[in-house]
Enzyme design. Structure first.
Site, PDB file in Angstrom:
ATOM      1  N   LYS A 185       0.841  -1.206   0.000  1.00 36.51           N
ATOM      2  CA  LYS A 185       0.000   0.000   0.000  1.00 36.51           C
ATOM      3  C   LYS A 185       0.874   1.254   0.000  1.00 36.51           C
ATOM      4  O   LYS A 185       0.549   2.250  -0.664  1.00 36.51           O
ATOM      5  CB  LYS A 185      -0.924  -0.005   1.225  1.00 36.51           C
ATOM      6  CG  LYS A 185      -1.779   1.264   1.405  1.00 36.51           C
ATOM      7  CD  LYS A 185      -2.668   1.528   0.191  1.00 36.51           C
ATOM      8  CE  LYS A 185      -3.799   2.505   0.491  1.00 36.51           C
ATOM      9  NZ  LYS A 185      -3.391   3.815   0.983  1.00 36.51           N
ATOM     10  N   GLU A 192       1.192   6.671  -6.762  1.00 40.69           N
ATOM     11  CA  GLU A 192       0.120   7.672  -6.880  1.00 40.69           C
ATOM     12  C   GLU A 192       0.715   9.082  -6.899  1.00 40.69           C
ATOM     13  O   GLU A 192       0.314   9.924  -7.718  1.00 40.69           O
ATOM     14  CB  GLU A 192      -0.835   7.506  -5.699  1.00 40.69           C
ATOM     15  CG  GLU A 192      -1.986   8.469  -5.637  1.00 40.69           C
ATOM     16  CD  GLU A 192      -2.793   8.277  -4.353  1.00 40.69           C
ATOM     17  OE1 GLU A 192      -3.050   9.290  -3.662  1.00 40.69           O
ATOM     18  OE2 GLU A 192      -3.152   7.122  -4.029  1.00 40.69           O
TER      19      GLU A 192
END
EC number: 1.1.1.44
Length: 492
Positions: A185, A192
Protein backbone atom coordinates in the site's frame (compact mmCIF):
# COMPACT_ATOMS: atom_id res chain seq x y z
CA UNK A 1 -24.85 -12.62 27.33
CA UNK A 2 -24.83 -11.27 23.77
CA UNK A 3 -25.39 -13.78 21.00
CA UNK A 4 -22.39 -14.27 18.69
CA UNK A 5 -23.81 -13.50 15.23
CA UNK A 6 -21.28 -11.10 13.72
CA UNK A 7 -19.12 -12.12 10.77
CA UNK A 8 -16.90 -9.07 11.13
CA UNK A 9 -16.31 -6.47 13.79
CA UNK A 10 -15.25 -3.00 12.72
CA UNK A 11 -13.81 -0.34 15.00
CA UNK A 12 -13.81 3.26 13.81
CA UNK A 13 -16.88 5.01 12.46
CA UNK A 14 -15.38 7.81 10.41
CA UNK A 15 -16.64 7.88 6.82
CA UNK A 16 -14.27 5.12 5.64
CA UNK A 17 -15.34 2.82 8.46
CA UNK A 18 -19.04 3.46 7.95
CA UNK A 19 -18.79 2.89 4.21
CA UNK A 20 -16.86 -0.35 4.58
CA UNK A 21 -19.48 -1.61 7.04
CA UNK A 22 -22.29 -0.75 4.61
CA UNK A 23 -20.37 -2.46 1.80
CA UNK A 24 -19.98 -5.66 3.85
CA UNK A 25 -23.64 -5.60 4.87
CA UNK A 26 -24.67 -5.23 1.21
CA UNK A 27 -22.78 -8.45 0.52
CA UNK A 28 -24.67 -10.43 3.13
CA UNK A 29 -22.32 -10.20 6.08
CA UNK A 30 -23.41 -9.27 9.58
CA UNK A 31 -21.16 -6.51 10.90
CA UNK A 32 -20.70 -5.38 14.50
CA UNK A 33 -19.89 -1.66 14.64
CA UNK A 34 -17.99 -0.07 17.50
CA UNK A 35 -16.63 3.40 18.21
CA UNK A 36 -15.25 4.90 21.40
CA UNK A 37 -17.89 7.61 21.17
CA UNK A 38 -21.15 5.72 21.66
CA UNK A 39 -23.22 8.51 20.15
CA UNK A 40 -21.52 7.86 16.79
CA UNK A 41 -22.63 4.24 16.90
CA UNK A 42 -26.18 5.25 17.82
CA UNK A 43 -26.40 7.83 15.01
CA UNK A 44 -25.02 5.38 12.46
CA UNK A 45 -27.49 2.65 13.47
CA UNK A 46 -30.40 5.08 13.38
CA UNK A 47 -29.53 6.46 9.94
CA UNK A 48 -27.25 4.89 7.31
CA UNK A 49 -27.24 1.42 8.91
CA UNK A 50 -30.97 1.26 9.59
CA UNK A 51 -32.59 -1.90 8.26
CA UNK A 52 -29.27 -3.54 7.40
CA UNK A 53 -27.44 -6.49 8.96
CA UNK A 54 -25.45 -4.15 11.19
CA UNK A 55 -25.49 -4.25 14.98
CA UNK A 56 -23.83 -1.96 17.46
CA UNK A 57 -21.48 -2.68 20.33
CA UNK A 58 -21.30 -0.62 23.49
CA UNK A 59 -17.83 -1.72 24.61
CA UNK A 60 -14.83 -3.80 23.61
CA UNK A 61 -16.25 -6.71 25.62
CA UNK A 62 -19.61 -6.37 23.88
CA UNK A 63 -17.93 -6.22 20.46
CA UNK A 64 -15.98 -9.43 21.11
CA UNK A 65 -19.02 -11.22 22.55
CA UNK A 66 -21.11 -10.53 19.44
CA UNK A 67 -18.62 -12.06 16.99
CA UNK A 68 -18.47 -15.63 15.70
CA UNK A 69 -15.23 -17.53 16.26
CA UNK A 70 -12.59 -17.12 15.09
CA UNK A 71 -13.36 -13.48 15.73
CA UNK A 72 -12.41 -11.08 12.95
CA UNK A 73 -11.98 -7.48 14.08
CA UNK A 74 -10.96 -4.77 11.63
CA UNK A 75 -9.54 -1.45 12.82
CA UNK A 76 -10.09 1.67 10.73
CA UNK A 77 -8.65 4.25 13.06
CA UNK A 78 -5.81 6.78 13.02
CA UNK A 79 -2.44 5.14 12.44
CA UNK A 80 0.26 5.13 15.10
CA UNK A 81 -0.21 5.02 18.87
CA UNK A 82 -4.04 4.70 18.72
CA UNK A 83 -3.66 1.32 16.96
CA UNK A 84 -1.29 0.04 19.66
CA UNK A 85 -3.61 1.27 22.39
CA UNK A 86 -6.65 -0.44 20.89
CA UNK A 87 -4.80 -3.71 20.31
CA UNK A 88 -3.76 -3.74 23.99
CA UNK A 89 -7.40 -3.28 24.97
CA UNK A 90 -8.60 -6.01 22.60
CA UNK A 91 -6.11 -8.80 23.31
CA UNK A 92 -7.24 -9.71 26.87
CA UNK A 93 -10.72 -10.47 25.50
CA UNK A 94 -9.59 -12.60 22.55
CA UNK A 95 -8.80 -16.29 22.19
CA UNK A 96 -5.88 -17.83 20.36
CA UNK A 97 -6.64 -17.93 16.64
CA UNK A 98 -8.76 -14.77 16.69
CA UNK A 99 -7.89 -12.20 14.02
CA UNK A 100 -7.09 -8.49 14.26
CA UNK A 101 -6.97 -6.59 10.96
CA UNK A 102 -5.40 -3.13 10.76
CA UNK A 103 -6.98 -1.42 7.75
CA UNK A 104 -5.47 2.00 8.41
CA UNK A 105 -2.49 3.74 6.81
CA UNK A 106 0.06 2.18 9.15
CA UNK A 107 3.76 2.30 8.36
CA UNK A 108 4.95 -1.21 7.55
CA UNK A 109 7.66 -1.36 10.30
CA UNK A 110 4.86 -0.84 12.84
CA UNK A 111 2.91 -3.66 11.20
CA UNK A 112 6.00 -5.89 11.33
CA UNK A 113 6.33 -5.21 15.06
CA UNK A 114 2.65 -5.82 15.80
CA UNK A 115 2.72 -9.01 13.76
CA UNK A 116 5.65 -10.33 15.82
CA UNK A 117 4.12 -9.31 19.15
CA UNK A 118 0.68 -10.77 18.42
CA UNK A 119 2.06 -13.98 16.90
CA UNK A 120 3.77 -14.68 20.24
CA UNK A 121 0.37 -14.34 21.92
CA UNK A 122 -1.38 -16.65 19.48
CA UNK A 123 -3.39 -13.85 17.84
CA UNK A 124 -3.47 -13.72 14.04
CA UNK A 125 -2.63 -10.27 12.72
CA UNK A 126 -3.31 -8.82 9.28
CA UNK A 127 -2.10 -5.46 8.02
CA UNK A 128 -4.23 -4.56 5.03
CA UNK A 129 -3.84 -1.68 2.65
CA UNK A 130 -7.21 -0.18 1.74
CA UNK A 131 -7.33 2.10 -1.29
CA UNK A 132 -10.08 3.89 -3.14
CA UNK A 133 -11.17 6.59 -0.74
CA UNK A 134 -14.69 6.96 0.59
CA UNK A 135 -16.41 5.75 -2.60
CA UNK A 136 -14.07 2.80 -2.84
CA UNK A 137 -14.84 1.74 0.71
CA UNK A 138 -18.56 1.94 -0.02
CA UNK A 139 -18.71 0.26 -3.42
CA UNK A 140 -15.49 -1.73 -3.74
CA UNK A 141 -11.97 -0.85 -2.62
CA UNK A 142 -8.65 -2.34 -3.55
CA UNK A 143 -7.55 -4.47 -0.59
CA UNK A 144 -3.95 -5.54 0.04
CA UNK A 145 -3.84 -7.94 3.02
CA UNK A 146 -0.66 -9.40 4.46
CA UNK A 147 0.49 -10.86 7.76
CA UNK A 148 -0.55 -14.15 9.37
CA UNK A 149 -1.22 -16.50 6.46
CA UNK A 150 -3.45 -18.65 8.69
CA UNK A 151 -5.93 -15.75 8.80
CA UNK A 152 -6.48 -15.65 5.04
CA UNK A 153 -8.90 -18.61 4.73
CA UNK A 154 -11.08 -16.98 7.39
CA UNK A 155 -11.21 -13.49 5.87
CA UNK A 156 -10.83 -14.30 2.17
CA UNK A 157 -14.56 -14.54 1.41
CA UNK A 158 -15.35 -11.27 3.16
CA UNK A 159 -12.45 -9.37 1.60
CA UNK A 160 -12.90 -10.64 -1.94
CA UNK A 161 -16.67 -10.08 -1.75
CA UNK A 162 -16.41 -6.42 -0.76
CA UNK A 163 -13.40 -5.62 -2.99
CA UNK A 164 -13.64 -3.94 -6.38
CA UNK A 165 -13.80 -6.26 -9.38
CA UNK A 166 -11.81 -6.04 -12.61
CA UNK A 167 -13.07 -8.27 -15.42
CA UNK A 168 -14.83 -10.33 -12.77
CA UNK A 169 -11.70 -10.82 -10.65
CA UNK A 170 -11.59 -9.32 -7.13
CA UNK A 171 -8.99 -6.61 -6.61
CA UNK A 172 -7.85 -8.41 -3.50
CA UNK A 173 -5.47 -11.30 -2.97
CA UNK A 174 -3.07 -12.37 -0.26
CA UNK A 175 0.13 -10.31 -0.54
CA UNK A 176 2.58 -12.03 1.81
CA UNK A 177 3.85 -12.20 5.40
CA UNK A 178 4.34 -9.65 8.19
CA UNK A 179 3.97 -6.01 7.08
CA UNK A 180 3.97 -6.76 3.35
CA UNK A 181 0.34 -5.70 2.86
CA UNK A 182 0.98 -2.25 4.26
CA UNK A 183 4.29 -2.14 2.39
CA UNK A 184 2.54 -2.70 -0.93
CA UNK A 185 0.00 0.00 0.00
CA UNK A 186 2.90 2.35 0.76
CA UNK A 187 4.40 1.74 -2.69
CA UNK A 188 0.93 2.17 -4.23
CA UNK A 189 0.72 5.59 -2.59
CA UNK A 190 4.21 6.46 -3.81
CA UNK A 191 3.25 5.57 -7.38
CA UNK A 192 0.12 7.67 -6.88
CA UNK A 193 2.37 10.65 -6.02
CA UNK A 194 4.31 10.03 -9.23
CA UNK A 195 1.23 9.70 -11.43
CA UNK A 196 -0.24 12.91 -10.06
CA UNK A 197 2.98 14.87 -10.56
CA UNK A 198 3.33 13.63 -14.16
CA UNK A 199 -0.23 14.71 -14.92
CA UNK A 200 0.40 18.13 -13.37
CA UNK A 201 3.53 18.59 -15.49
CA UNK A 202 1.57 17.70 -18.65
CA UNK A 203 -1.07 20.27 -17.66
CA UNK A 204 1.60 22.91 -17.00
CA UNK A 205 3.30 22.32 -20.37
CA UNK A 206 0.00 22.60 -22.24
CA UNK A 207 -0.95 25.75 -20.36
CA UNK A 208 2.36 27.62 -20.39
CA UNK A 209 3.91 26.54 -23.69
CA UNK A 210 0.84 25.56 -25.72
CA UNK A 211 -1.29 28.37 -24.23
CA UNK A 212 -4.25 25.98 -24.03
CA UNK A 213 -7.31 27.01 -22.04
CA UNK A 214 -8.43 24.78 -19.19
CA UNK A 215 -11.35 23.59 -21.31
CA UNK A 216 -8.96 22.65 -24.12
CA UNK A 217 -6.70 20.79 -21.70
CA UNK A 218 -9.77 19.00 -20.32
CA UNK A 219 -10.61 17.88 -23.86
CA UNK A 220 -7.08 16.52 -24.30
CA UNK A 221 -7.36 14.52 -21.09
CA UNK A 222 -10.77 13.29 -22.20
CA UNK A 223 -9.22 11.96 -25.41
CA UNK A 224 -6.29 10.43 -23.55
CA UNK A 225 -8.74 8.66 -21.28
CA UNK A 226 -9.93 6.57 -24.24
CA UNK A 227 -6.46 5.19 -24.97
CA UNK A 228 -3.41 3.78 -23.18
CA UNK A 229 -3.63 6.46 -20.48
CA UNK A 230 -7.20 5.52 -19.48
CA UNK A 231 -7.19 5.83 -15.70
CA UNK A 232 -8.99 7.24 -12.68
CA UNK A 233 -6.52 10.12 -12.26
CA UNK A 234 -6.79 11.17 -15.93
CA UNK A 235 -10.58 11.01 -15.61
CA UNK A 236 -10.77 13.22 -12.52
CA UNK A 237 -8.26 15.68 -14.01
CA UNK A 238 -10.53 16.04 -17.04
CA UNK A 239 -13.45 16.80 -14.71
CA UNK A 240 -11.49 19.24 -12.55
CA UNK A 241 -10.32 21.29 -15.54
CA UNK A 242 -13.82 21.82 -16.90
CA UNK A 243 -15.33 22.76 -13.53
CA UNK A 244 -16.23 26.45 -13.36
CA UNK A 245 -16.82 28.59 -10.29
CA UNK A 246 -20.02 30.64 -9.97
CA UNK A 247 -18.40 33.45 -11.97
CA UNK A 248 -17.82 31.13 -14.93
CA UNK A 249 -14.05 30.97 -14.44
CA UNK A 250 -12.18 27.67 -13.89
CA UNK A 251 -12.09 26.92 -10.18
CA UNK A 252 -8.73 25.16 -10.43
CA UNK A 253 -7.03 28.45 -11.37
CA UNK A 254 -8.17 29.98 -8.06
CA UNK A 255 -6.56 27.26 -5.93
CA UNK A 256 -3.32 28.10 -4.10
CA UNK A 257 -0.44 26.25 -5.76
CA UNK A 258 0.80 24.61 -2.55
CA UNK A 259 0.28 20.85 -2.33
CA UNK A 260 -0.06 18.97 0.94
CA UNK A 261 1.06 15.44 1.73
CA UNK A 262 0.34 12.87 4.43
CA UNK A 263 3.77 11.23 4.34
CA UNK A 264 3.27 7.92 2.53
CA UNK A 265 5.15 9.17 -0.53
CA UNK A 266 7.99 10.24 1.75
CA UNK A 267 7.98 6.77 3.37
CA UNK A 268 8.39 5.20 -0.06
CA UNK A 269 11.26 7.50 -1.03
CA UNK A 270 13.06 6.93 2.28
CA UNK A 271 12.62 3.17 2.04
CA UNK A 272 14.00 3.24 -1.51
CA UNK A 273 17.11 4.99 -0.18
CA UNK A 274 17.38 2.49 2.67
CA UNK A 275 17.27 -0.40 0.19
CA UNK A 276 19.52 1.31 -2.37
CA UNK A 277 16.87 1.33 -5.09
CA UNK A 278 16.76 4.19 -7.67
CA UNK A 279 13.07 5.01 -7.27
CA UNK A 280 13.73 8.47 -8.63
CA UNK A 281 10.31 9.46 -9.92
CA UNK A 282 8.51 9.03 -6.60
CA UNK A 283 11.33 10.93 -4.91
CA UNK A 284 10.99 13.85 -7.32
CA UNK A 285 7.21 13.83 -6.89
CA UNK A 286 7.68 14.23 -3.13
CA UNK A 287 10.23 17.01 -3.61
CA UNK A 288 7.90 18.78 -6.06
CA UNK A 289 5.31 19.01 -3.29
CA UNK A 290 7.99 20.31 -0.92
CA UNK A 291 8.96 22.98 -3.47
CA UNK A 292 5.32 23.96 -3.92
CA UNK A 293 5.04 24.51 -0.17
CA UNK A 294 7.60 27.35 -0.10
CA UNK A 295 5.25 29.69 -1.93
CA UNK A 296 6.58 32.96 -0.47
CA UNK A 297 10.16 32.10 -1.39
CA UNK A 298 9.09 31.21 -4.92
CA UNK A 299 7.28 34.53 -5.26
CA UNK A 300 10.45 36.40 -4.31
CA UNK A 301 12.59 34.21 -6.56
CA UNK A 302 10.26 34.83 -9.51
CA UNK A 303 11.15 38.54 -9.32
CA UNK A 304 14.89 38.02 -8.87
CA UNK A 305 15.88 35.03 -11.00
CA UNK A 306 15.89 35.34 -14.78
CA UNK A 307 14.83 32.65 -17.23
CA UNK A 308 13.49 32.25 -20.75
CA UNK A 309 10.08 33.50 -21.77
CA UNK A 310 7.68 31.51 -23.92
CA UNK A 311 6.91 33.16 -27.28
CA UNK A 312 3.35 33.13 -28.55
CA UNK A 313 4.35 30.98 -31.51
CA UNK A 314 6.28 28.37 -29.47
CA UNK A 315 4.07 25.61 -30.88
CA UNK A 316 3.69 25.29 -34.66
CA UNK A 317 1.92 21.92 -34.75
CA UNK A 318 -0.53 21.52 -31.87
CA UNK A 319 -1.44 17.97 -32.85
CA UNK A 320 2.20 16.84 -32.78
CA UNK A 321 2.74 18.77 -29.54
CA UNK A 322 -0.13 16.91 -27.83
CA UNK A 323 0.96 13.57 -29.29
CA UNK A 324 4.52 14.04 -28.00
CA UNK A 325 3.19 14.98 -24.58
CA UNK A 326 1.01 11.86 -24.50
CA UNK A 327 4.06 9.73 -25.31
CA UNK A 328 6.07 11.46 -22.60
CA UNK A 329 3.35 10.80 -20.05
CA UNK A 330 2.95 7.17 -21.08
CA UNK A 331 6.69 6.40 -21.08
CA UNK A 332 7.23 8.16 -17.75
CA UNK A 333 4.32 6.25 -16.23
CA UNK A 334 5.92 2.97 -17.33
CA UNK A 335 9.17 4.03 -15.65
CA UNK A 336 7.31 4.93 -12.45
CA UNK A 337 5.69 1.50 -12.22
CA UNK A 338 8.93 -0.24 -13.20
CA UNK A 339 10.66 1.55 -10.32
CA UNK A 340 7.82 0.72 -7.93
CA UNK A 341 8.00 -2.98 -8.72
CA UNK A 342 11.83 -2.85 -8.48
CA UNK A 343 11.36 -1.59 -4.94
CA UNK A 344 8.83 -4.31 -4.10
CA UNK A 345 11.22 -6.93 -5.52
CA UNK A 346 14.11 -5.65 -3.40
CA UNK A 347 11.91 -5.44 -0.29
CA UNK A 348 10.94 -9.09 -0.75
CA UNK A 349 14.61 -10.00 -1.02
CA UNK A 350 15.75 -7.84 1.90
CA UNK A 351 12.92 -8.71 4.29
CA UNK A 352 12.63 -12.37 3.36
CA UNK A 353 9.11 -12.07 1.96
CA UNK A 354 7.67 -14.20 -0.81
CA UNK A 355 5.29 -11.82 -2.55
CA UNK A 356 2.56 -12.38 -5.11
CA UNK A 357 3.56 -9.93 -7.88
CA UNK A 358 0.80 -10.85 -10.38
CA UNK A 359 -1.78 -10.40 -7.62
CA UNK A 360 -0.33 -7.02 -6.62
CA UNK A 361 -0.79 -5.68 -10.14
CA UNK A 362 -4.30 -7.16 -10.26
CA UNK A 363 -5.23 -5.55 -6.93
CA UNK A 364 -4.39 -2.14 -8.37
CA UNK A 365 -6.53 -2.59 -11.50
CA UNK A 366 -9.73 -1.47 -9.80
CA UNK A 367 -11.01 0.28 -6.71
CA UNK A 368 -7.84 2.25 -6.02
CA UNK A 369 -6.57 5.71 -6.93
CA UNK A 370 -4.00 4.44 -9.47
CA UNK A 371 -6.43 2.09 -11.22
CA UNK A 372 -5.98 2.08 -14.98
CA UNK A 373 -6.17 -0.14 -18.06
CA UNK A 374 -2.39 0.07 -18.09
CA UNK A 375 -2.26 -2.28 -15.10
CA UNK A 376 -3.80 -5.11 -17.13
CA UNK A 377 -0.52 -5.34 -19.05
CA UNK A 378 1.48 -5.37 -15.81
CA UNK A 379 -0.72 -8.18 -14.48
CA UNK A 380 -0.14 -10.12 -17.70
CA UNK A 381 3.61 -9.50 -17.57
CA UNK A 382 3.90 -10.94 -14.07
CA UNK A 383 1.54 -13.82 -14.80
CA UNK A 384 3.71 -14.73 -17.79
CA UNK A 385 6.84 -14.44 -15.65
CA UNK A 386 6.28 -14.13 -11.86
CA UNK A 387 10.04 -13.63 -11.39
CA UNK A 388 10.31 -10.82 -13.96
CA UNK A 389 13.31 -8.74 -12.91
CA UNK A 390 12.05 -5.46 -14.32
CA UNK A 391 9.00 -4.39 -16.32
CA UNK A 392 11.37 -2.96 -18.93
CA UNK A 393 12.53 -6.53 -19.64
CA UNK A 394 8.99 -7.40 -20.70
CA UNK A 395 8.54 -7.20 -24.48
CA UNK A 396 5.34 -5.12 -24.30
CA UNK A 397 6.81 -2.42 -22.07
CA UNK A 398 10.22 -2.36 -23.75
CA UNK A 399 8.48 -1.85 -27.10
CA UNK A 400 6.13 0.81 -25.69
CA UNK A 401 8.97 2.89 -24.26
CA UNK A 402 11.00 2.57 -27.46
CA UNK A 403 8.04 3.76 -29.51
CA UNK A 404 7.34 6.68 -27.15
CA UNK A 405 10.96 7.74 -26.86
CA UNK A 406 11.14 10.43 -29.56
CA UNK A 407 8.09 12.33 -28.33
CA UNK A 408 9.26 11.92 -24.74
CA UNK A 409 12.63 13.49 -25.51
CA UNK A 410 11.11 16.31 -27.59
CA UNK A 411 8.70 17.18 -24.78
CA UNK A 412 11.44 17.43 -22.15
CA UNK A 413 13.73 19.39 -24.48
CA UNK A 414 10.90 21.82 -25.25
CA UNK A 415 10.13 22.32 -21.56
CA UNK A 416 13.82 22.90 -20.76
CA UNK A 417 14.15 25.39 -23.63
CA UNK A 418 11.35 27.52 -22.22
CA UNK A 419 12.12 27.08 -18.52
CA UNK A 420 9.16 24.91 -17.56
CA UNK A 421 10.04 22.56 -14.67
CA UNK A 422 9.50 18.87 -15.38
CA UNK A 423 11.13 17.02 -12.47
CA UNK A 424 9.11 13.82 -12.91
CA UNK A 425 9.33 13.64 -16.72
CA UNK A 426 13.05 14.46 -16.60
CA UNK A 427 14.02 12.00 -13.89
CA UNK A 428 12.07 9.24 -15.65
CA UNK A 429 14.07 9.80 -18.84
CA UNK A 430 17.34 10.09 -16.90
CA UNK A 431 16.60 6.76 -15.22
CA UNK A 432 15.79 5.15 -18.56
CA UNK A 433 19.02 6.37 -20.13
CA UNK A 434 21.00 5.30 -17.08
CA UNK A 435 19.34 1.90 -16.91
CA UNK A 436 20.11 1.16 -20.56
CA UNK A 437 23.75 2.28 -20.20
CA UNK A 438 26.18 -0.62 -19.92
CA UNK A 439 28.79 1.80 -18.59
CA UNK A 440 28.15 4.79 -16.32
CA UNK A 441 30.68 7.37 -15.03
CA UNK A 442 30.66 5.72 -11.59
CA UNK A 443 34.21 4.54 -12.34
CA UNK A 444 35.40 8.13 -11.88
CA UNK A 445 33.18 8.57 -8.84
CA UNK A 446 34.70 5.49 -7.19
CA UNK A 447 38.21 6.75 -8.01
CA UNK A 448 37.34 10.05 -6.30
CA UNK A 449 36.12 8.15 -3.22
CA UNK A 450 39.35 6.18 -3.14
CA UNK A 451 41.45 9.35 -3.57
CA UNK A 452 40.03 11.23 -0.58
CA UNK A 453 38.85 8.38 1.62
CA UNK A 454 40.69 5.18 0.65
CA UNK A 455 37.32 3.58 -0.09
CA UNK A 456 38.92 1.19 -2.63
CA UNK A 457 37.66 0.11 -6.04
CA UNK A 458 37.29 -2.99 -8.22
CA UNK A 459 38.91 -3.59 -11.62
CA UNK A 460 36.97 -4.59 -14.73
CA UNK A 461 37.71 -8.27 -15.52
CA UNK A 462 39.02 -7.40 -18.98
CA UNK A 463 41.44 -4.87 -17.47
CA UNK A 464 42.86 -7.13 -14.76
CA UNK A 465 46.61 -7.61 -14.47
CA UNK A 466 49.16 -8.87 -11.97
CA UNK A 467 49.21 -5.56 -10.10
CA UNK A 468 45.45 -4.92 -10.59
CA UNK A 469 43.85 -8.25 -9.61
CA UNK A 470 40.20 -8.95 -10.33
CA UNK A 471 37.73 -9.46 -7.44
CA UNK A 472 39.95 -7.59 -4.98
CA UNK A 473 39.34 -4.31 -3.18
CA UNK A 474 42.14 -2.06 -4.38
CA UNK A 475 43.49 1.22 -3.00
CA UNK A 476 46.01 3.36 -4.81
CA UNK A 477 48.14 6.37 -3.86
CA UNK A 478 46.67 8.79 -6.41
CA UNK A 479 49.25 11.52 -5.70
CA UNK A 480 52.01 9.27 -7.05
CA UNK A 481 52.52 8.06 -10.60
CA UNK A 482 50.78 4.74 -10.67
CA UNK A 483 52.71 3.11 -7.83
CA UNK A 484 51.87 2.19 -4.24
CA UNK A 485 49.00 -0.13 -5.14
CA UNK A 486 47.70 -2.36 -2.36
CA UNK A 487 44.75 -4.62 -1.66
CA UNK A 488 42.48 -3.59 1.16
CA UNK A 489 39.28 -4.71 2.80
CA UNK A 490 38.45 -1.21 3.98
CA UNK A 491 34.83 -0.32 3.19
CA UNK A 492 32.75 2.75 3.84
Amino acid sequence: MSKAVGDLGLVGLAVMGQNLILNAADHGFTVVAYNRTQSKVDRFLANEAKGKSIIGATSIEDLVAKLKKPRKIMLLIKAGAPVDTLIKELVPHLDKGDIIIDGGNSHFPDTNRRYEELTKQGILFVGSGVSGGEDGARFGPSLMPGGSAEAWPHIKNIFQSIAAKSNGEPCCEWVGPAGSGHYVKMVHNGIEYGDMQLICEAYDIMKRIGRFTDKEISEVFDKWNTGVLDSFLIEITRDILKFDDVDGKPLVEKIMDTAGQKGTGKWTAINALDLGMPVTLIGEAVFARCLSAIKDERKRASKLLAGPTVPKDAIHDREQFVYDLEQALYASKIISYAQGFMLIREAARSYGWKLNNPAIALMWRGGCIIRSVFLAEITKAYRDDPDLENLLFNEFFASAVTKAQSGWRRTIALAATYGIPTPAFSTALAFYDGYRSERLPANLLQAQRDYFGAHTFRILPECASAHLPVDKDIHINWTGHGGNISSSTYQA
